[in-house]
Write an enzyme that holds these catalytic residues in place. Structure first.
Site, PDB file in Angstrom:
ATOM      1  N   SER A  61       3.071  -2.312  10.299  1.00  0.00           N
ATOM      2  CA  SER A  61       4.568  -2.442  10.663  1.00  0.00           C
ATOM      3  C   SER A  61       5.061  -3.508  10.046  1.00  0.00           C
ATOM      4  CB  SER A  61       4.865  -2.068  12.074  1.00  0.00           C
ATOM      5  OG  SER A  61       4.512  -0.626  12.108  1.00  0.00           O
ATOM      6  N   GLY A  69       2.715  -1.388   4.318  1.00  0.00           N
ATOM      7  CA  GLY A  69       2.684   0.210   3.980  1.00  0.00           C
ATOM      8  C   GLY A  69       4.302   0.628   3.743  1.00  0.00           C
ATOM      9  N   ASN A 110       0.784  -1.318   0.006  1.00  0.00           N
ATOM     10  CA  ASN A 110      -0.060  -0.006   0.129  1.00  0.00           C
ATOM     11  C   ASN A 110       0.864   1.053   0.102  1.00  0.00           C
ATOM     12  OD1 ASN A 110      -1.786   1.985   0.678  1.00  0.00           O
ATOM     13  ND2 ASN A 110      -2.300   1.346   2.763  1.00  0.00           N
ATOM     14  N   HIS A 170      -9.553   1.017   4.350  1.00  0.00           N
ATOM     15  CA  HIS A 170      -8.273   1.368   5.192  1.00  0.00           C
ATOM     16  C   HIS A 170      -8.568   2.245   6.448  1.00  0.00           C
ATOM     17  CE1 HIS A 170      -4.241   2.392   6.255  1.00  0.00           C
ATOM     18  NE2 HIS A 170      -3.667   1.272   5.900  1.00  0.00           N
ATOM     19  N   GLU A 201      -6.996   4.339   7.699  1.00  0.00           N
ATOM     20  CA  GLU A 201      -6.697   6.103   7.466  1.00  0.00           C
ATOM     21  C   GLU A 201      -7.861   6.621   6.781  1.00  0.00           C
ATOM     22  OE1 GLU A 201      -2.907   5.730   5.589  1.00  0.00           O
ATOM     23  OE2 GLU A 201      -2.160   4.790   7.235  1.00  0.00           O
ATOM     24  N   GLY A 250       2.238   2.099  10.661  1.00  0.00           N
ATOM     25  CA  GLY A 250       3.068   3.140  10.688  1.00  0.00           C
ATOM     26  C   GLY A 250       3.813   3.460  11.860  1.00  0.00           C
ATOM     27  N   LYS A 276       0.158   4.125  -0.271  1.00  0.00           N
ATOM     28  CA  LYS A 276      -0.613   5.448   0.268  1.00  0.00           C
ATOM     29  C   LYS A 276      -0.280   6.639  -0.512  1.00  0.00           C
ATOM     30  CE  LYS A 276      -0.244   3.108   4.967  1.00  0.00           C
ATOM     31  NZ  LYS A 276      -0.169   3.098   6.240  1.00  0.00           N
ATOM     32  N   GLU A 329      -5.679  -5.142  10.228  1.00  0.00           N
ATOM     33  CA  GLU A 329      -4.343  -4.134  10.451  1.00  0.00           C
ATOM     34  C   GLU A 329      -4.937  -3.395  11.672  1.00  0.00           C
ATOM     35  OE1 GLU A 329      -2.404  -2.834   6.846  1.00  0.00           O
ATOM     36  OE2 GLU A 329      -4.122  -1.664   7.020  1.00  0.00           O
TER      37      GLU A 329
HETATM   38  P1  PGA Z   1       2.788   0.094   7.557  1.00  0.00           P
HETATM   39  O1  PGA Z   1       1.326   0.333   6.877  1.00  0.00           O
HETATM   40  O2  PGA Z   1       3.320  -1.031   7.006  1.00  0.00           O
HETATM   41  O3  PGA Z   1       3.760   1.426   7.271  1.00  0.00           O
HETATM   42  O4  PGA Z   1       2.330   0.039   8.947  1.00  0.00           O
HETATM   43  C1  PGA Z   1       0.268  -0.737   6.767  1.00  0.00           C
HETATM   44  C2  PGA Z   1      -1.059  -0.109   6.229  1.00  0.00           C
HETATM   45  O5  PGA Z   1      -1.657   0.971   6.578  1.00  0.00           O
HETATM   46  O6  PGA Z   1      -1.282  -0.704   5.230  1.00  0.00           O
END
Ligand code: PGA
Length: 274
Positions: free
Chosen positions: A227, A248, A6, A107, A109, A187, A8, A181
């Protein structure tokens, strides 16, 4: 199993071009052991910003020709209406017109910053599926919810309407998969422990089994996200209910992305031989 990236709101055309140029060198395999021949069950997907969809799609085609690895490019969001007065939005038919057949929905976010509710996630998923798109739906709890022992309840709420939808029923495990998630792990550099991840995935599998029956529930890929990095992925994948990762930060760098791809193959091989 699925390894999904992803991006983003990151990357641009130039960065995308260098990413794929480098990736096609890293993933090169001798023809007799090309990934697509030896391990047909692992899918690679990357969800990119809308403006990079066509560019990434072109490079994914080249990657396939050069390395044999099939990479599906997807969008990070889609509107539930097919067209209309929805300024700033993109619809399923628009994605299909440019040959994009994958979409990420719900997601955290999007839920947090754009107020996407479970009801909107349902509408988007039904619309995407009706359009013939492949959807990966994200669910997960906040830290407060986990600390308040509400994880199972939150996940059940997020899944409830999706699992009740008659429109979606025939598509689970085919064009419909899930990513768990935990919001607190996205993140942050803090991952769920392998035990926490497996325990939660096992719970999700149970919820799916009750709603859809064991055969279909077993076919739904449950991806872990939050992460994921090259130094923790193998441990996370030790959980038998974990069918891949949604990544991500580590999907933005070729080295870490290629390392995750190698890890998922190693794990898949071990699972098949055990
Ligand atoms: P991250 O993001 O691997 O940077 O934690 C994962 C995601 O939001 O899909």
């Amino acid at each position: 199993m699925i390894l999904a990236g992803n991006w983003k709101m990151n990357m641009n055309r130039l960065a995308c071009e260098s990413f794929f140029a480098e990736l096609s060198n890293k993933l090169s395999l001798p023809p007799q052991s090309s990934a697509s021949q030896s391990l047909p069950s692992i899918e690679m997907r990357i969800y990119v910003p809308y403006l990079l969809l066509e560019t990434a799609q072109k490079y994914a085609d080249q990657l396939k020709t050069k390395t044999g690895v099939s990479l599906s490019i997807g969008a990070q969001n889609v509107h539930f209406e097919l067209a209309g007065a929805y300024t700033g939005e993109i619809s399923g038919p628009m994605l299909k017109e440019i040959n994009v057949h994958h979409v990420l929905i719900g997601h955290s976010e999007r839920r947090t910053y754009f107020n996407e509710t479970n009801e909107m996630v349902l509408k988007k998923t039904e619309s995407a599926i009706e359009q013939g798109l492949q959807a990966l739906i994200c669910i997960g709890e906040t830290l407060e919810e986990r600390n308040g022992s509400k994880t199972d309840w939150v996940l059940a709420q997020q899944l409830e309407a999706l699992l009740r939808s008659e429109k979606l029923k025939p598509h689970w495990g085919k064009s419909l998969h899930l990513a768990y998630e935990p919001v607190w792990a996205i993140g942050t550099g803090v991952t769920a422990t392998p035990e926490q991840a497996e325990e939660t995935h096992a719970y999700i599998r149970k919820v799916l089994t009750v709603a859809l029956g064991g055969t279909i529930a077993a076919k739904v890929n449950l991806l872990y996200g939050g992460s994921v990095a090259s130094n923790n992925f193998e441990n996370i994948l030790a959980g038998i209910n974990i069918d891949g990762g949604l990544v991500g930060g580590a999907s933005l760098k070729v080295d870490s992305w290629a390392a995750l791809w190698n890890t998922i193959h190693t794990v898949e091989k071990k699972r098949k031989s055990s």
